[in-house]
Each structure stands twice: as structure tokens, then as C-alpha cells.
Write an enzyme that holds these catalytic residues in place. Structure first.
Site, mmCIF file in Angstrom:
data_model
loop_
_atom_site.group_PDB
_atom_site.id
_atom_site.type_symbol
_atom_site.label_atom_id
_atom_site.label_comp_id
_atom_site.label_asym_id
_atom_site.label_seq_id
_atom_site.Cartn_x
_atom_site.Cartn_y
_atom_site.Cartn_z
ATOM 1 N N ARG A 18 0.807 -1.221 0.000
ATOM 2 C CA ARG A 18 0.000 0.000 0.000
ATOM 3 C C ARG A 18 0.841 1.272 0.000
ATOM 4 N NH1 ARG A 18 -4.152 -0.636 4.774
ATOM 5 N NH2 ARG A 18 -2.761 -2.294 5.496
ATOM 6 N N GLY A 81 1.334 -14.971 8.353
ATOM 7 C CA GLY A 81 0.883 -14.477 9.637
ATOM 8 C C GLY A 81 2.018 -14.200 10.607
ATOM 9 N N ASN A 171 -5.780 -4.596 20.729
ATOM 10 C CA ASN A 171 -4.467 -5.226 20.745
ATOM 11 C C ASN A 171 -3.480 -4.423 19.903
ATOM 12 O OD1 ASN A 171 -2.315 -7.087 20.698
ATOM 13 N ND2 ASN A 171 -3.173 -8.086 18.877
ATOM 14 N N ASN A 229 1.149 1.640 7.246
ATOM 15 C CA ASN A 229 0.896 0.732 6.129
ATOM 16 C C ASN A 229 0.759 1.460 4.796
ATOM 17 O OD1 ASN A 229 0.629 -1.971 7.440
ATOM 18 N ND2 ASN A 229 -0.923 -0.867 8.602
ATOM 19 N N LYS A 336 29.061 24.349 4.440
ATOM 20 C CA LYS A 336 29.178 22.896 4.357
ATOM 21 C C LYS A 336 30.602 22.485 4.713
ATOM 22 C CE LYS A 336 30.731 19.515 1.373
ATOM 23 N NZ LYS A 336 31.997 19.481 0.573
ATOM 24 N N ASN A 371 35.484 25.044 -3.977
ATOM 25 C CA ASN A 371 36.104 23.894 -3.333
ATOM 26 C C ASN A 371 36.216 22.662 -4.212
ATOM 27 O OD1 ASN A 371 33.249 23.895 -3.213
ATOM 28 N ND2 ASN A 371 33.260 22.337 -1.628
ATOM 29 N N ALA A 408 37.236 43.930 -2.798
ATOM 30 C CA ALA A 408 35.958 43.495 -3.366
ATOM 31 C C ALA A 408 36.142 43.088 -4.823
ATOM 32 C CB ALA A 408 34.930 44.611 -3.254
#
Length: 453
Positions: A18, A81, A171, A229, A336, A371, A408
Site C-alpha cells: 500500500r 501471519g 491489541n 501501512n 558545508k 572547493n 571586493a
């Protein structure tokens, strides 16, 4: 007193059709980690010191080899089962002398304290203990039949009559068995039911018929037993996880300005007096110290942030970002695999990757550390008290010494000594009148294009 070793058998062989996915169901994430990893952590935290996992897909086996190398892995080739699935781990059961816990690989929200309460019931004299919960929407769940305080049977939905279906005590499927009991009960379970399957829950009726004591432990929160599910249930589980994580963060002293817009991972760590503005995402591996401000729309993953830092808005910290005390990282900055030392500022429109930046250095807007050369990553080292001019490009590997300055618009391709000033740009040349002439020529060209079009 020494407690006997506890074996957790995690049933994770469901195909998850599913989910409509090429990824096995138990490898889908909640809170930034696969369902199966969350369940194994619950088992460990709840007292299990041995793990067995019953799988149905090679991708799960490969995953467990990396994330849970201590777990024994067994394959369930047919889906007949839950009792049949547990039998797949017969080898582990046969060698184990202590209590056995049965968990499910798609139920990631059970609290470890609830598991500990379940196994504790065995220590108090129960032969079989089962986790149950009360719900106003019991459809689909097995119902618990309790007489004189004892659990005498579990009736599956398909096999229940109308009076049994009206029972609201359900249950969860999570069970615990005293030492040595489970293998013999598994051998006695049959498949005389509507689906022709071998239900592990039949162990309760078999046990009580033999004079064994079965008890139910009723969980305090129905949300603990949410299974996954399909995609909708995956989203529901994620929502429960996030609600818990937000509550825990605020209870520990963090301020979430708009809690419902902040998203955590399973291992997010926030210190006291952290302020998190709206629309912040903490992916896995984030640790934030006290007094940090994380402004809106920031995304952090695999990052460490020391006290007093200010992050964002619209900042991205990627794996390996390591920010020292009182660092400022501003809008549209990405960092990073880089160390930024105390008091440094990287405030605008900048990429810092595979680098180290010294204390009190100011990195101007538009700076880039180049880099990657297409094959290898290279490192940029910027010292303390450096002023990096706006739109500086650092072509790694390169080092800028303490107290240096880059003009700059410079492209820095060679090391810059401390206290130096580096210019890496073409000299400006001004041609008087050329601007007006160029504009006139372009305007004429455009007009001609329109007249012929």
C-alpha cells in the site's frame, strides 16, 4: 540484582504494497530515520540487549548490516501471519534463555518506558504480557477479552461477532513472553481462522488453556501504537513524532515562536534559551547550544552550533558545518564541511564549503569558496581578523593569513600572507562617450528588428 538477558524479535517482513514504493516499508522515515531503526532503538532503550529481525527484502538486510550489525537477521519467505513470522527466528529463540519481546518494524512511536513496563509485568509473575490500548475507533484491531483481571483471549476483527466488535480495548500486537515459553506456543498455533493465517495472538488463548497467566498492559497514549501501512499513515506518524518533539523542546527550555512550523529529527539537540523562528527544519545530526537564535526559513543538517550564535534567516547549514560561539550566519548563506571560529560573521549571499574561517573574520556578501574542481574537493583556510571583500572568489586550495584583506570583486588563486591586502581583479578602464554610443547602436538594432518583424 542482575536481570536476565532480553531478546527483542522485530517482525519486519511485510511487503508494504500500500506504500506504492520501491523502498521497503520499514525503510521509510519518520523523524528523519527509517521505521526499523526507530523500533530497534525503542527495543534497546526498553531493556532488550539482544536483537533479531525478521525481514522480507534484501534492501532491509543491507540496511541492517550498516545500522544494526549486532542484530541477527532472518528471512520470512512466505507471508503466513505473525506467528509464522516469529517462527522464522526460531534459531535465535532456541539459543535464548531469557524473556522474549515481540515488536513490529512499522510501529515506531512506542515509548521505551511502555516497553519496560511490559517486560516488567513478566518479572511480576505474568507468563505472557501484551500491550493494549483504548480507542474510540477500534475497527480493524483485535479485541482484548479480559476476565477477572486476566487476559484470556484476543479476537481478530474478521473473527469477531457484533458484541466483541463493540469492545474498545484493542491489541497493539506487542507482546512479551517469559523465558522458554514462546517456542512451544508457536508450535501449537494453528490457522483455523478467516484468513487461514497463523496468528501470534492465539498464544494468549493457548497459554490460558494451559493454566498460564496472561496480562494486558494498557498504554496511556493511543498514539504510541500507530502503525504505518500507507503514505497517509506515514504522514500521521510523522505528525505525532513532530508534536512530541516540539513539546519536548519547549519543556527543555527552547522557545519555538510558531511550533507547528518547526520540524525536528530524532536526534535534534537544542540547549536552553534557544529561540527558533517560524519555518525552520532540523534534519538529522544537529546540535545547538544554549542561547542560539535560529531565524526563519533556515535548514540545518549535520551541523553543530555553539552558544550565542545567530543563524539566518534563510540560512542553510549542511553536514560538517561547525560554528563556534557568537558566530553570525545571515540570509542566503550556505555552509558545508566548514569550521567558523568565534565571533566570525558570514552575513549575506555566500557559500562556504570545505573551509575554516578564523575568529572575528568578516566575510563580505557574495563570497564563494570554490572547493570542487570536478574531481576532488579542496580546502580554503581563512585566518583570524580577516576582512573578505564582497564578491571575493577563493579558488581552493588557498590560504589567507591572519589580519589580511581581500579587495571586493577579487579572485584569489594564490596564498595571501598575514597583514597583506590582495587584489585579484582586472584594472578598470573607462572609455569616455562609449556608453552612449553603445546604447544608441543597440536601440537602432532593436528598432530595425521590430520594423522587419
Amino acid at each position: 540484582m542482575n536481570h536476565p538477558s532480553c531478546l527483542a524479535v522485530v517482525l519486519a517482513a511485510g511487503e508494504g504494497t500500500r506504500m506504492k514504493s520501491d523502498l521497503p516499508k520499514v525503510l521509510h522515515p519518520v523523524g528523519g530515520r527509517p521505521l526499523i531503526d526507530a523500533v530497534l532503538e525503542i527495543a534497546r532503550a526498553g531493556g532488550a540487549d539482544r536483537l533479531a529481525v525478521v525481514i522480507g527484502a534484501d534492501k532491509v538486510r543491507a540496511h541492517l548490516t550498516k545500522t544494526a550489525p549486532d542484530a541477527q537477521v532472518f528471512e520470512q519467505r512466505e507471508r503466513l501471519g505473525t506467528a509464522h513470522a516469529a517462527l522464522a527466528a526460531r534459531e535465535a529463540l532456541a539459543r535464548h534463555q531469557g524473556p522474549v519481546l515481540i515488536l513490529f518494524g512499522d510501529t515506531p512511536l512506542v515509548r521505551p518506558a511502555t516497553i519496560a513496563a511490559l517486560t516488567g509485568r513478566l518479572s511480576a509473575g505474568a507468563d505472557i504480557a501484551l500491550l493494549g490500548f483504548t480507542t474510540d475507533a477500534p475497527t480493524g484491531y483485535g479485541r482484548l477479552i479480559i476476565e477477572d483481571g486476566r487476559l484470556v483471549a484476543i479476537v481478530e476483527e474478521r473473527d469477531a461477532d457484533e458484541s466483541t466488535k463493540a469492545i474498545r480495548l484493542c491489541n497493539s500486537g506487542i507482546m512479551a513472553f517469559r523465558p522458554g515459553l514462546l517456542p512451544e506456543l508457536l508450535d501449537a498455533i494453528g490457522n483455523a481462522n478467516a484468513k487461514g493465517e497463523y496468528y501470534l495472538t492465539d498464544a494468549v488463548a493457548l497459554g490460558t488453556a494451559r493454566g498460564l497467566r496472561a496480562e494486558a498492559v494498557i498504554g496511556s497514549e493511543e498514539s504510541e501504537f500507530v502503525g504505518v501501512n500507507d503514505r497517509a499513515q506515514l504522514a500521521a506518524a510523522e505528525a505525532i513524532f513532530q508534536k512530541r518533539a516540539r513539546a519536548e523542546a519547549m519543556a527543555a527550555g527552547a522557545t519555538l515562536v510558531a511550533p507547528d512550523t518547526v520540524f525536528f529529527s530524532f536526534d535534534t539537540r537544542l540547549g536552553r534559551d534557544v529561540t527558533v523562528e517560524p519555518n525552520v527544519v532540523f534534519a538529522p545530526g544537529v546540535e545547538v547550544a544554549s542561547g542560539v537564535v535560529i531565524r526563519a526559513f533556515s535548514h540545518l543538517e549535520g551541523a553543530r552550533v555553539a552558544s550565542g550564535a545567530v543563524i539566518g534567516p534563510y540560512a542553510r547549514l549542511r553536514p560538517g558545518a561547525d560554528l563556534a560561539e557568537n558566530v553570525h550566519v545571515g540570509n542566503f548563506v550556505e555552509i558545508k564541511n566548514a569550521r567558523v571560529d568565534q565571533g566570525a560573521k558570514v552575513n549575506h549571499l555566500t557559500y562556504i564549503g570545505d573551509a575554516s574561517i578564523g575568529a572575528r573574520t568578516n566575510v563580505g556578501a557574495g563570497t564563494i569558496t570554490c572547493n570542487y574542481d570536478g574531481y576532488f574537493k579542496h580546502r580554503t583556510i581563512i585566518g583570524a581578523d580577516v576582512f573578505v571583500g564582497s564578491n571575493t572568489v577563493m579558488v581552493a586550495p588557498v590560504t589567507v593569513g591572519d589580519n589580511a584583506l581581500t579587495a571586493a570583486g577579487s579572485v584569489i588563486t594564490a596564498d595571501v600572507p598575514g597583514d597583506a591586502m590582495a587584489f585579484g581583479r582586472a584594472r578598470q578602464d573607462v572609455k569616455e562617450g562609449m556608453g552612449a554610443a553603445k546604447k544608441a547602436a543597440l536601440a537602432a538594432k532593436k528598432a530595425a528588428a521590430k520594423s522587419t518583424g
